[in-house]
Design a protein around this motif. Structure first.
Motif, PDB file in Angstrom:
ATOM      1  N   ALA A   1      28.242  46.576  36.585  1.00  0.00           N
ATOM      2  CA  ALA A   1      27.580  45.564  37.394  1.00  0.00           C
ATOM      3  C   ALA A   1      28.265  44.205  37.264  1.00  0.00           C
ATOM      4  CB  ALA A   1      26.100  45.456  37.033  1.00  0.00           C
ATOM      5  N   GLY A   2      29.599  44.233  37.164  1.00  0.00           N
ATOM      6  CA  GLY A   2      30.358  42.991  37.123  1.00  0.00           C
ATOM      7  C   GLY A   2      30.489  42.356  35.770  1.00  0.00           C
ATOM      8  N   ARG A   3      29.879  42.931  34.730  1.00  0.00           N
ATOM      9  CA  ARG A   3      29.928  42.351  33.390  1.00  0.00           C
ATOM     10  C   ARG A   3      30.759  43.229  32.459  1.00  0.00           C
ATOM     11  NH1 ARG A   3      24.231  41.418  34.641  1.00  0.00           N
ATOM     12  NH2 ARG A   3      23.880  39.179  34.945  1.00  0.00           N
ATOM     13  N   VAL A   4      31.614  42.600  31.684  1.00  0.00           N
ATOM     14  CA  VAL A   4      32.447  43.336  30.744  1.00  0.00           C
ATOM     15  C   VAL A   4      31.598  43.806  29.575  1.00  0.00           C
ATOM     16  CG1 VAL A   4      34.424  43.203  29.179  1.00  0.00           C
ATOM     17  CG2 VAL A   4      34.531  42.069  31.409  1.00  0.00           C
ATOM     18  N   LEU A   5      31.616  45.111  29.327  1.00  0.00           N
ATOM     19  CA  LEU A   5      30.879  45.674  28.203  1.00  0.00           C
ATOM     20  C   LEU A   5      31.707  45.682  26.931  1.00  0.00           C
ATOM     21  CD1 LEU A   5      29.222  48.810  29.887  1.00  0.00           C
ATOM     22  CD2 LEU A   5      28.352  46.470  29.747  1.00  0.00           C
ATOM     23  N   ALA A   6      32.997  45.934  27.071  1.00  0.00           N
ATOM     24  CA  ALA A   6      33.871  46.005  25.898  1.00  0.00           C
ATOM     25  C   ALA A   6      35.314  45.890  26.354  1.00  0.00           C
ATOM     26  CB  ALA A   6      33.657  47.317  25.142  1.00  0.00           C
ATOM     27  N   ARG A   7      36.138  45.326  25.465  1.00  0.00           N
ATOM     28  CA  ARG A   7      37.571  45.201  25.740  1.00  0.00           C
ATOM     29  C   ARG A   7      38.342  45.488  24.455  1.00  0.00           C
ATOM     30  NH1 ARG A   7      41.245  40.621  28.763  1.00  0.00           N
ATOM     31  NH2 ARG A   7      43.193  41.174  27.719  1.00  0.00           N
ATOM     32  N   HIS A   8      39.472  46.156  24.632  1.00  0.00           N
ATOM     33  CA  HIS A   8      40.323  46.475  23.485  1.00  0.00           C
ATOM     34  C   HIS A   8      41.752  46.079  23.814  1.00  0.00           C
ATOM     35  CE1 HIS A   8      41.809  48.438  19.919  1.00  0.00           C
ATOM     36  NE2 HIS A   8      42.576  49.264  20.616  1.00  0.00           N
ATOM     37  N   ASP A   9      42.328  45.210  22.979  1.00  0.00           N
ATOM     38  CA  ASP A   9      43.726  44.798  23.120  1.00  0.00           C
ATOM     39  C   ASP A   9      44.535  45.428  21.998  1.00  0.00           C
ATOM     40  OD1 ASP A   9      43.202  43.113  25.328  1.00  0.00           O
ATOM     41  OD2 ASP A   9      42.552  41.508  23.990  1.00  0.00           O
ATOM     42  N   TYR A  10      45.736  45.879  22.357  1.00  0.00           N
ATOM     43  CA  TYR A  10      46.565  46.590  21.395  1.00  0.00           C
ATOM     44  C   TYR A  10      47.982  46.018  21.385  1.00  0.00           C
ATOM     45  CZ  TYR A  10      49.545  50.334  19.524  1.00  0.00           C
ATOM     46  OH  TYR A  10      50.471  51.035  18.810  1.00  0.00           O
ATOM     47  N   GLY A  11      48.517  45.799  20.221  1.00  0.00           N
ATOM     48  CA  GLY A  11      49.938  45.532  20.066  1.00  0.00           C
ATOM     49  C   GLY A  11      50.409  44.195  20.582  1.00  0.00           C
ATOM     50  N   PHE A  12      51.640  44.206  21.115  1.00  0.00           N
ATOM     51  CA  PHE A  12      52.349  42.967  21.432  1.00  0.00           C
ATOM     52  C   PHE A  12      52.638  42.824  22.924  1.00  0.00           C
ATOM     53  CE2 PHE A  12      53.314  43.885  17.026  1.00  0.00           C
ATOM     54  CZ  PHE A  12      53.173  42.634  16.416  1.00  0.00           C
ATOM     55  N   ALA A  13      52.455  41.593  23.416  1.00  0.00           N
ATOM     56  CA  ALA A  13      52.934  41.253  24.745  1.00  0.00           C
ATOM     57  C   ALA A  13      54.442  41.030  24.714  1.00  0.00           C
ATOM     58  CB  ALA A  13      52.231  40.000  25.254  1.00  0.00           C
ATOM     59  N   ASP A  14      54.918  40.513  23.583  1.00  0.00           N
ATOM     60  CA  ASP A  14      56.365  40.361  23.366  1.00  0.00           C
ATOM     61  C   ASP A  14      56.638  40.622  21.895  1.00  0.00           C
ATOM     62  OD1 ASP A  14      59.027  39.160  22.858  1.00  0.00           O
ATOM     63  OD2 ASP A  14      58.860  38.572  24.966  1.00  0.00           O
ATOM     64  N   ARG A  15      57.243  41.759  21.627  1.00  0.00           N
ATOM     65  CA  ARG A  15      57.429  42.178  20.239  1.00  0.00           C
ATOM     66  C   ARG A  15      58.400  41.277  19.495  1.00  0.00           C
ATOM     67  NH1 ARG A  15      59.331  48.258  18.779  1.00  0.00           N
ATOM     68  NH2 ARG A  15      61.213  47.497  19.800  1.00  0.00           N
TER      69      ARG A  15
ATOM     70  N   ASN B   1      50.804  40.654  39.854  1.00  0.00           N
ATOM     71  CA  ASN B   1      50.786  40.244  38.447  1.00  0.00           C
ATOM     72  C   ASN B   1      49.500  39.470  38.185  1.00  0.00           C
ATOM     73  OD1 ASN B   1      53.648  41.056  37.960  1.00  0.00           O
ATOM     74  ND2 ASN B   1      54.057  39.358  39.354  1.00  0.00           N
ATOM     75  N   ALA B   2      48.848  39.756  37.052  1.00  0.00           N
ATOM     76  CA  ALA B   2      47.584  39.070  36.756  1.00  0.00           C
ATOM     77  C   ALA B   2      47.109  39.430  35.363  1.00  0.00           C
ATOM     78  CB  ALA B   2      46.504  39.470  37.772  1.00  0.00           C
ATOM     79  N   PRO B   3      46.281  38.571  34.756  1.00  0.00           N
ATOM     80  CA  PRO B   3      45.580  38.958  33.524  1.00  0.00           C
ATOM     81  C   PRO B   3      44.414  39.875  33.861  1.00  0.00           C
ATOM     82  CG  PRO B   3      44.901  36.768  34.187  1.00  0.00           C
ATOM     83  CD  PRO B   3      45.959  37.190  35.170  1.00  0.00           C
ATOM     84  N   LEU B   4      43.879  40.557  32.856  1.00  0.00           N
ATOM     85  CA  LEU B   4      42.753  41.447  33.111  1.00  0.00           C
ATOM     86  C   LEU B   4      41.552  40.706  33.682  1.00  0.00           C
ATOM     87  CD1 LEU B   4      44.374  43.583  31.391  1.00  0.00           C
ATOM     88  CD2 LEU B   4      42.137  44.383  30.606  1.00  0.00           C
ATOM     89  N   SER B   5      41.395  39.434  33.360  1.00  0.00           N
ATOM     90  CA  SER B   5      40.237  38.687  33.861  1.00  0.00           C
ATOM     91  C   SER B   5      40.194  38.648  35.384  1.00  0.00           C
ATOM     92  CB  SER B   5      40.239  37.266  33.301  1.00  0.00           C
ATOM     93  OG  SER B   5      41.466  36.612  33.589  1.00  0.00           O
ATOM     94  N   ASP B   6      41.358  38.596  36.042  1.00  0.00           N
ATOM     95  CA  ASP B   6      41.374  38.642  37.506  1.00  0.00           C
ATOM     96  C   ASP B   6      41.032  40.036  38.014  1.00  0.00           C
ATOM     97  OD1 ASP B   6      42.060  35.972  37.583  1.00  0.00           O
ATOM     98  OD2 ASP B   6      43.730  36.246  38.976  1.00  0.00           O
ATOM     99  N   LEU B   7      41.481  41.070  37.301  1.00  0.00           N
ATOM    100  CA  LEU B   7      41.120  42.435  37.690  1.00  0.00           C
ATOM    101  C   LEU B   7      39.630  42.681  37.522  1.00  0.00           C
ATOM    102  CD1 LEU B   7      43.192  44.696  38.673  1.00  0.00           C
ATOM    103  CD2 LEU B   7      44.225  42.661  37.633  1.00  0.00           C
ATOM    104  N   VAL B   8      39.006  41.996  36.566  1.00  0.00           N
ATOM    105  CA  VAL B   8      37.550  42.082  36.399  1.00  0.00           C
ATOM    106  C   VAL B   8      36.843  41.570  37.653  1.00  0.00           C
ATOM    107  CG1 VAL B   8      35.587  41.082  35.150  1.00  0.00           C
ATOM    108  CG2 VAL B   8      37.518  42.038  33.889  1.00  0.00           C
ATOM    109  N   LEU B   9      37.308  40.447  38.183  1.00  0.00           N
ATOM    110  CA  LEU B   9      36.706  39.902  39.400  1.00  0.00           C
ATOM    111  C   LEU B   9      36.909  40.846  40.576  1.00  0.00           C
ATOM    112  CD1 LEU B   9      37.805  36.166  39.041  1.00  0.00           C
ATOM    113  CD2 LEU B   9      35.555  37.154  38.561  1.00  0.00           C
ATOM    114  N   TYR B  10      38.075  41.464  40.636  1.00  0.00           N
ATOM    115  CA  TYR B  10      38.359  42.416  41.709  1.00  0.00           C
ATOM    116  C   TYR B  10      37.455  43.645  41.579  1.00  0.00           C
ATOM    117  CZ  TYR B  10      41.239  45.353  44.816  1.00  0.00           C
ATOM    118  OH  TYR B  10      41.696  46.161  45.837  1.00  0.00           O
ATOM    119  N   ALA B  11      37.295  44.151  40.364  1.00  0.00           N
ATOM    120  CA  ALA B  11      36.431  45.308  40.151  1.00  0.00           C
ATOM    121  C   ALA B  11      34.969  44.970  40.440  1.00  0.00           C
ATOM    122  CB  ALA B  11      36.579  45.828  38.726  1.00  0.00           C
ATOM    123  N   ALA B  12      34.545  43.741  40.147  1.00  0.00           N
ATOM    124  CA  ALA B  12      33.185  43.322  40.470  1.00  0.00           C
ATOM    125  C   ALA B  12      32.954  43.387  41.974  1.00  0.00           C
ATOM    126  CB  ALA B  12      32.927  41.915  39.943  1.00  0.00           C
ATOM    127  N   PHE B  13      33.958  42.975  42.733  1.00  0.00           N
ATOM    128  CA  PHE B  13      33.887  43.090  44.197  1.00  0.00           C
ATOM    129  C   PHE B  13      33.806  44.557  44.616  1.00  0.00           C
ATOM    130  CE2 PHE B  13      36.965  44.110  47.655  1.00  0.00           C
ATOM    131  CZ  PHE B  13      36.144  43.822  48.734  1.00  0.00           C
TER     132      PHE B  13
END
Length: 399
Positions: free
Chosen positions: A58-72, A273-285
């Motif tokens: 319903a548009g709200r993030v229940l849980a998020r998991h980040d793993y590893g490196f964006a730039d090792r 290209n986007a952070p997950l926060s923008d994909l959250v808004l798209y998924a809410a739509f």
């Protein structure tokens, strides 16, 4: 100040103010801890450098998991601001743009594509006339075009990553032919969505990237989404991408591809290209998460009315036995993935080391979004590889 609060410090007032919000934080879905352990285990086994996954309802993030490196090499961890490349999930933006124009009476899904892209008449059609191909066929990957956009590339370092201009793609057309009679079956096609972008540009007069920004990103508030090179003020958050190769002994070698690359003319099928926060808004739509707010409903309807979005989800063709597919049936660019009585609607992406997915469950307005910044050549296409294992486990979280 209320007498009962007269002796309370500012810090305590802040804690009191935020305490109700903390109590309202949604609980992770059932199985979340087991899923994150699976994610980490398979990511390590496939030499994945970094990635993220989140679940929402319903548009709200229940849980998020980040793993590893964006730039090792820089020791930069994946975090909430990390910007990933979403590859073929971009196709859903192009398809929504086409549906916008359809709803505004600017085109019909049964229009002949050659009316807008006459250059396609140069392609050899052993089944009849190229004029028989419709916009609906392009949207459903049933026009008969091949999958690769650049089928003759030999992987030389001096060759472009993708065709860099429309003229290059047009020059290849006389050397191509349709793979089957248009409209009769499914076959995934990247070029088909380049042709859809040409239709959008022909009708609106806007470059495809400008049209998407103005008519999808802006009304949905996707302020950190972009195409091609990263804006300078976001460069620090851009994830690198990686490729895993194996030597003769089977030992893995992880090679960085670099933070930036030019998708060329393929930007309309794989450039987001986007952070997950923008994909959250798209998924809410996509899940219609308005919470009864009329302003949110108006914004969503501005992008695409619900009936048109659900029309895009209706299966048109089976993808069984037809090579790569993000689901077992395809509608108008969106795929349906059936698992034990549940139907998940979404798309996947794979380009230049990035692997991504987004699926929604319309039955309960939930969604799962995931991305890896590493492509393991040995495992990325294997059902037992990390990507497919993680994706399949992730969709179970939104059943």
């Amino acid at each position: 100040m209320n007498a009962s609060l007269a002796g309370v410090g500012v810090g305590m007032l802040a804690l009191l103010a935020t305490a109700p919000l903390a109590a309202q934080q949604p609980a992770p879905p059932d199985g979340w801890s087991a899923f994150t352990r699976l994610f980490d285990t398979h990511a390590r086994s496939d030499s994945i450098v970094g990635g993220s996954v989140l679940v929402m309802r319903a548009g709200r993030v229940l849980a998020r998991h980040d793993y590893g490196f964006a730039d090792r090499a820089l020791g930069q961890r994946v975090d909430a601001q990390t910007i990933f490349h979403w590859a073929s999930i971009t196709k859903t933006l192009t398809a929504i743009a086409i549906m916008q124009l359809r709803d505004r009476g600017k085109l019909s899904l049964d229009d002949h594509v050659t009316a807008y892209v006459p250059e396609l008449r140069r392609v050899h059609d052993p089944y009849g006339s190229m004029d028989s191909i419709t916009i609906r066929m392009l949207l459903s990957h049933s026009a008969g075009f091949q999958n690769p956009t650049w089928p003759w590339a030999g992987g030389k370092p001096w060759q472009p990553f993708e065709p860099t201009s429309w003229s290059q793609l047009v020059a290849m057309m006389p050397y191509e032919e349709l793979l089957f009679k248009p409209g009769t079956q499914y076959s995934y096609s990247n070029p088909g969505f380049i042709y859809l972008a040409r239709i959008i540009e022909a009708i609106t007069g806007d470059p495809w990237e400008s049209y998407i920004r103005k008519n999808i990103f802006m009304p949905l508030g996707l302020t950190h989404s972009y195409f091609r090179r990263t804006p300078y003020y976001l460069e620090a958050h851009r994830s690198n991408s990686y490729m895993v190769t194996h030597d003769s002994s089977g030992r893995a070698r992880v090679v960085a591809n670099g933070r930036e690359f030019d998708p060329g003319i393929t930007v309309s099928n794989s450039g987001w290209n986007a952070p997950l926060s923008d994909l959250v808004l798209y998924a809410a739509f996509l899940t219609g998460a308005t919470h009864g707010d009329p302003d949110t409903q108006r914004r969503y309807d501005t992008v695409l009315k619900r009936s048109s979005l659900e029309e895009m989800w209706r299966p048109l063709l089976s993808t069984a036995g037809r090579g790569y597919a993000p689901g077992d049936s395809v509608g108008l660019s969106f795929f349906t993935l059936h698992r034990a009585g549940a139907a998940f609607i979404g798309h996947t992406g794979s380009q230049e080391g990035f692997l991504s997915f987004i699926y929604v469950n319309p039955a309960n307005a939930s969604a799962v979004i995931g991305v890896l910044n590493t492509h393991n050549e040995a495992d990325a296409e294997a059902p037992s590889g990390a990507y497919h294992t993680i994706r399949d486990a992730a969709v179970e979280l939104i059943r």
